[in-house]
Scaffold this motif. Structure first.
Motif, PDB file in Angstrom:
ATOM      1  N   HIS A  57     114.320  12.931  54.957  1.00 17.95           N
ATOM      2  CA  HIS A  57     115.464  12.893  54.044  1.00 17.95           C
ATOM      3  C   HIS A  57     116.698  13.479  54.714  1.00 17.95           C
ATOM      4  N   LYS A  58     116.535  14.574  55.418  1.00 15.73           N
ATOM      5  CA  LYS A  58     117.657  15.209  56.119  1.00 15.73           C
ATOM      6  C   LYS A  58     118.164  14.324  57.252  1.00 15.73           C
ATOM      7  N   VAL A  59     117.238  13.735  58.012  1.00 17.84           N
ATOM      8  CA  VAL A  59     117.622  12.897  59.160  1.00 17.84           C
ATOM      9  C   VAL A  59     118.299  11.613  58.714  1.00 17.84           C
ATOM     10  N   VAL A  60     117.718  10.932  57.739  1.00 19.96           N
ATOM     11  CA  VAL A  60     118.219   9.615  57.336  1.00 19.96           C
ATOM     12  C   VAL A  60     119.399   9.726  56.362  1.00 19.96           C
ATOM     13  N   ILE A  61     119.313  10.568  55.357  1.00 22.85           N
ATOM     14  CA  ILE A  61     120.328  10.650  54.301  1.00 22.85           C
ATOM     15  C   ILE A  61     121.379  11.711  54.623  1.00 22.85           C
ATOM     16  N   GLY A  62     120.981  12.735  55.363  1.00 20.93           N
ATOM     17  CA  GLY A  62     121.932  13.797  55.698  1.00 20.93           C
ATOM     18  C   GLY A  62     121.909  14.975  54.745  1.00 20.93           C
ATOM     19  N   VAL A  63     120.998  14.943  53.768  1.00 19.43           N
ATOM     20  CA  VAL A  63     120.896  16.010  52.772  1.00 19.43           C
ATOM     21  C   VAL A  63     119.431  16.401  52.677  1.00 19.43           C
ATOM     22  N   SER A  64     119.165  17.702  52.716  1.00 18.71           N
ATOM     23  CA  SER A  64     117.806  18.170  52.554  1.00 18.71           C
ATOM     24  C   SER A  64     117.479  18.335  51.076  1.00 18.71           C
ATOM     25  N   PRO A  65     116.341  17.789  50.611  1.00 14.37           N
ATOM     26  CA  PRO A  65     115.978  17.967  49.217  1.00 14.37           C
ATOM     27  C   PRO A  65     115.534  19.397  48.899  1.00 14.37           C
ATOM     28  N   LEU A  66     115.381  20.209  49.912  1.00 14.62           N
ATOM     29  CA  LEU A  66     114.945  21.593  49.702  1.00 14.62           C
ATOM     30  C   LEU A  66     116.082  22.519  49.304  1.00 14.62           C
ATOM     31  N   VAL A  67     117.311  22.078  49.471  1.00 18.85           N
ATOM     32  CA  VAL A  67     118.460  22.942  49.176  1.00 18.85           C
ATOM     33  C   VAL A  67     118.871  22.845  47.749  1.00 18.85           C
TER      34      VAL A  67
END
Length: 192
Positions: free
Chosen positions: A182-192
């Motif tokens: 998610h972080k690599v492809v979308i640029g946003v981490s779902p953990l934040v």
């Protein structure tokens, strides 16, 4: 915004052919052949996805906030996504319980994915993208289920071993998405 909307319209129209005109696909397959049909379908799908991605990215540069979801909603969304990935795994694996009892697990996965992202993101771009796909998947699922009941469609028997494969798929892909993709492809981490 126009690019996103045009992409969504093309995507939904292409993927709704069987919903609104069940025999239209077969009629055109006889005329043009499978290769030509799939080529057109794939080209329109790729074009629509490119427009959706570019339009969504453009709208994210200057977001119009409609609401600010609380942090707890993101945790709920993560759990909903785990169920969505199980439904996706059930769509890919034959003879799963979800496929035999409900039918159309891919549409269930899209519904859950769209709902999870809609409740955890509060911009206009998110409402347009995820809201449109949620409405489309709910309507498609209802139409397919009604058509199946009317035609007396019988589904194949399920097995626990197939459900376990779908569950393993869901767990592995969930961890990969949450902690890396998610972080690599979308640029946003779902953990934040």
């Amino acid at each position: 915004m126009l690019m996103l909307v045009v992409g969504l319209v093309i995507f939904i129209c292409v993927h709704s052919i069987r919903v609104v005109a069940p025999n239209w696909r077969e009629m055109h397959l006889e005329k043009t052949g499978l290769v030509q049909w799939r080529t057109r379908f794939i080209l329109l799908s790729v074009l629509s996805l490119a427009l959706i991605v570019l339009g969504y990215q453009k709208m994210r540069l200057e977001p119009i906030w409609l609401w600010f979801p609380p942090v707890v909603v993101q945790h709920i969304s993560a759990l909903v996504m785990l169920v969505a990935l199980f439904a996706l795994g059930s769509a890919m694996v034959p003879k799963t319980s979800l496929k035999s009892k409900m039918g159309y697990p891919f549409l269930i996965a899209v519904k859950l994915w769209a709902f999870a992202h809609l409740m955890s993101n509060g911009t206009l771009a998110d409402v347009i993208l995820f809201g449109s796909l949620l409405v489309w998947s709910v309507a498609s699922f209802a139409i397919y289920r009604r058509r199946d009941r009317k035609n007396g469609v019988q589904r194949e028997e399920s097995g626990v071993q197939y459900d376990m494969i779908a569950f393993v798929f869901a767990m592995v892909s969930w961890f990969a998405i949450v902690f890396f993709l998610h972080k690599v492809v979308i640029g946003v981490s779902p953990l934040v």
